[in-house]
Design a protein around this motif. Sequence first.
Motif, PDB file in Angstrom:
ATOM      1  N   SER A 202       7.673 -16.215  10.493  1.00 17.94           N
ATOM      2  CA  SER A 202       8.892 -16.447  11.245  1.00 17.94           C
ATOM      3  C   SER A 202       8.735 -15.984  12.684  1.00 17.94           C
ATOM      4  N   ASP A 203       9.336 -16.765  13.624  1.00 22.79           N
ATOM      5  CA  ASP A 203       9.377 -16.385  15.027  1.00 22.79           C
ATOM      6  C   ASP A 203      10.649 -15.622  15.378  1.00 22.79           C
ATOM      7  N   VAL A 204      11.500 -15.350  14.413  1.00 27.46           N
ATOM      8  CA  VAL A 204      12.737 -14.623  14.666  1.00 27.46           C
ATOM      9  C   VAL A 204      12.417 -13.149  14.835  1.00 27.46           C
ATOM     10  N   PRO A 205      12.898 -12.507  15.917  1.00 35.89           N
ATOM     11  CA  PRO A 205      12.641 -11.072  16.093  1.00 35.89           C
ATOM     12  C   PRO A 205      13.121 -10.273  14.881  1.00 35.89           C
ATOM     13  N   PRO A 206      12.376  -9.266  14.483  1.00 36.22           N
ATOM     14  CA  PRO A 206      12.739  -8.502  13.264  1.00 36.22           C
ATOM     15  C   PRO A 206      14.123  -7.884  13.328  1.00 36.22           C
ATOM     16  N   GLU A 207      14.544  -7.403  14.529  1.00 32.09           N
ATOM     17  CA  GLU A 207      15.862  -6.761  14.613  1.00 32.09           C
ATOM     18  C   GLU A 207      16.994  -7.759  14.404  1.00 32.09           C
ATOM     19  N   ILE A 208      16.709  -9.054  14.576  1.00 31.02           N
ATOM     20  CA  ILE A 208      17.703 -10.082  14.301  1.00 31.02           C
ATOM     21  C   ILE A 208      17.572 -10.591  12.872  1.00 31.02           C
ATOM     22  N   ALA A 209      16.330 -10.801  12.433  1.00 35.22           N
ATOM     23  CA  ALA A 209      16.115 -11.316  11.079  1.00 35.22           C
ATOM     24  C   ALA A 209      16.649 -10.358  10.023  1.00 35.22           C
ATOM     25  N   SER A 210      16.595  -9.045  10.308  1.00 32.16           N
ATOM     26  CA  SER A 210      17.084  -8.067   9.323  1.00 32.16           C
ATOM     27  C   SER A 210      18.594  -8.092   9.190  1.00 32.16           C
ATOM     28  N   ARG A 211      19.299  -8.706  10.127  1.00 38.41           N
ATOM     29  CA  ARG A 211      20.761  -8.745  10.094  1.00 38.41           C
ATOM     30  C   ARG A 211      21.278 -10.143   9.788  1.00 38.41           C
ATOM     31  N   MET A 212      20.431 -10.966   9.226  1.00 43.40           N
ATOM     32  CA  MET A 212      20.810 -12.306   8.804  1.00 43.40           C
ATOM     33  C   MET A 212      20.715 -12.403   7.291  1.00 43.40           C
ATOM     34  N   LYS A 213      21.594 -13.207   6.691  1.00 45.80           N
ATOM     35  CA  LYS A 213      21.609 -13.374   5.235  1.00 45.80           C
ATOM     36  C   LYS A 213      21.904 -14.826   4.902  1.00 45.80           C
ATOM     37  N   ARG A 214      21.146 -15.364   3.995  1.00 40.97           N
ATOM     38  CA  ARG A 214      21.353 -16.728   3.545  1.00 40.97           C
ATOM     39  C   ARG A 214      22.281 -16.713   2.337  1.00 40.97           C
ATOM     40  N   VAL A 215      23.442 -17.333   2.469  1.00 42.88           N
ATOM     41  CA  VAL A 215      24.416 -17.389   1.381  1.00 42.88           C
ATOM     42  C   VAL A 215      24.151 -18.585   0.492  1.00 42.88           C
ATOM     43  N   SER A 216      23.900 -19.727   1.101  1.00 40.74           N
ATOM     44  CA  SER A 216      23.579 -20.943   0.357  1.00 40.74           C
ATOM     45  C   SER A 216      22.703 -21.824   1.245  1.00 40.74           C
ATOM     46  N   GLU A 217      22.481 -23.054   0.816  1.00 37.61           N
ATOM     47  CA  GLU A 217      21.651 -23.957   1.596  1.00 37.61           C
ATOM     48  C   GLU A 217      22.292 -24.318   2.935  1.00 37.61           C
ATOM     49  N   GLN A 251      26.007 -45.108  24.846  1.00 35.95           N
ATOM     50  CA  GLN A 251      26.929 -43.979  24.727  1.00 35.95           C
ATOM     51  C   GLN A 251      26.233 -42.834  24.009  1.00 35.95           C
ATOM     52  N   VAL A 252      26.526 -41.604  24.444  1.00 33.14           N
ATOM     53  CA  VAL A 252      25.972 -40.424  23.793  1.00 33.14           C
ATOM     54  C   VAL A 252      26.746 -40.170  22.505  1.00 33.14           C
ATOM     55  N   VAL A 253      26.012 -40.082  21.392  1.00 34.23           N
ATOM     56  CA  VAL A 253      26.649 -39.878  20.088  1.00 34.23           C
ATOM     57  C   VAL A 253      26.371 -38.487  19.526  1.00 34.23           C
ATOM     58  N   GLY A 254      25.579 -37.686  20.218  1.00 31.27           N
ATOM     59  CA  GLY A 254      25.265 -36.344  19.753  1.00 31.27           C
ATOM     60  C   GLY A 254      23.985 -35.839  20.371  1.00 31.27           C
ATOM     61  N   LEU A 255      23.517 -34.705  19.868  1.00 28.19           N
ATOM     62  CA  LEU A 255      22.306 -34.074  20.378  1.00 28.19           C
ATOM     63  C   LEU A 255      21.239 -34.085  19.298  1.00 28.19           C
ATOM     64  N   LYS A 256      20.132 -34.766  19.579  1.00 28.00           N
ATOM     65  CA  LYS A 256      19.006 -34.831  18.642  1.00 28.00           C
ATOM     66  C   LYS A 256      18.188 -33.551  18.772  1.00 28.00           C
ATOM     67  N   MET A 257      17.939 -32.885  17.618  1.00 27.03           N
ATOM     68  CA  MET A 257      17.289 -31.588  17.617  1.00 27.03           C
ATOM     69  C   MET A 257      15.792 -31.712  17.366  1.00 27.03           C
ATOM     70  N   MET A 258      15.043 -30.906  18.112  1.00 27.47           N
ATOM     71  CA  MET A 258      13.613 -30.705  17.876  1.00 27.47           C
ATOM     72  C   MET A 258      13.448 -29.224  17.551  1.00 27.47           C
ATOM     73  N   VAL A 259      13.157 -28.897  16.287  1.00 29.03           N
ATOM     74  CA  VAL A 259      13.157 -27.515  15.820  1.00 29.03           C
ATOM     75  C   VAL A 259      11.747 -27.142  15.384  1.00 29.03           C
ATOM     76  N   LYS A 260      11.256 -26.028  15.909  1.00 28.95           N
ATOM     77  CA  LYS A 260       9.925 -25.549  15.562  1.00 28.95           C
ATOM     78  C   LYS A 260       9.972 -24.801  14.233  1.00 28.95           C
ATOM     79  N   PRO A 261       8.992 -25.014  13.369  1.00 25.24           N
ATOM     80  CA  PRO A 261       8.977 -24.279  12.088  1.00 25.24           C
ATOM     81  C   PRO A 261       8.945 -22.768  12.318  1.00 25.24           C
ATOM     82  N   GLY A 262       9.743 -22.038  11.562  1.00 26.31           N
ATOM     83  CA  GLY A 262       9.823 -20.595  11.682  1.00 26.31           C
ATOM     84  C   GLY A 262      10.741 -20.120  12.790  1.00 26.31           C
ATOM     85  N   SER A 263      11.470 -21.035  13.440  1.00 23.31           N
ATOM     86  CA  SER A 263      12.341 -20.653  14.556  1.00 23.31           C
ATOM     87  C   SER A 263      13.688 -20.158  14.043  1.00 23.31           C
ATOM     88  N   LEU A 264      14.494 -19.661  14.972  1.00 22.07           N
ATOM     89  CA  LEU A 264      15.808 -19.139  14.622  1.00 22.07           C
ATOM     90  C   LEU A 264      16.717 -20.241  14.106  1.00 22.07           C
TER      91      LEU A 264
END
Length: 321
Positions: A202-217, A251-264
């Motif tokens: 993971s690229d998430v800093p440890p001080e942030i990753a330790s305060r995150m919790k996955r409840v569901s998908e 017309q703009v219909v939204g924002l297309k995301m490019m997400v790196k694996p292991g990112s926040l």
Amino acid sequence: MSPDAFVKRGFIFILGGMVAVSAYYQASGVSHLIAHQIARDGAPPAARATALVEEPPSEDRSPSAAPILERNPFDSITGPLVPRPSEALAGQADLSSLDPYLAPPCDTGRVVLIAVSEDPEWSFAAVEAEGGRTALGRRGGQIAGRKVEHIAWDRVWMTSGGARCQMQLGKKGGNDGKKAPESQPRAPEPPRERPSRASGRSDVPPEIASRMKRVSETEFDIDRSAAAKIFENPEIVTNTSAAIPEMRDNQVVGLKMMVKPGSLLESFGLQTGDLVKSINSIDLTDPQKAMMAYTRMQSDKSLSVVVERNGRPVRLKVNIR
């Protein structure tokens, strides 16, 4: 013979002589007038035009007190207080002929986030002003008393009072009035072995990753202090992801995301190819609304993100506790 007796005896002759002299002078004056008129009438038109005195043309000018109000009655040297249009334009700097990359750095502020797009209207910059407060702006907007002129991928140009300055991403302007510390010679450190990055790290800093919790998908919890740290350091997100406006039928219909694996953002359930449609019911089809969504995210208790994934809507929820 006495004078009185002479006048009495020759009164008739004296009176007749005076009348004759008067008639002579009158006839002489009339003859001169007639001769002058005859000579004038006989002269060519050009000669008569030069003989006449040309009267100044009369103009109906509406009275105005502007010349009086535009100057100081107690100052006869300064001249008009209101500059002429040509003088006003001459006093403004023509920035179009100057190389923007040669502009001096802004004395205050720091660019902490840049989201650049091919459409300049969808380019955003987050600038940290005095007091540590961050403001989001785009071209033509105002940030910390300056106007945003242009946003590039690594810097922002701003104007104020006819002068241009630039802010580079991550660099503080003017060192905030503090003198840069002099570099001290340091002993060379022994080379350290860098552990090879394992797959799935993971690229998430440890001080942030330790305060995150996955409840569901689709639902996640994060501590408010960790969320504040993300807003204070938005490069945690921008260095590992990108949002590009998606156009459909011009017309703009939204924002297309490019997400790196292991990112926040991947830790919050976003995937590459997701089309973000709204955040907390704020439609992201307009740059002004996108700015409003970013501003409200910093104070909201939860984030409800609607994305289009593989043609189907998916709702992601982040609870800030």
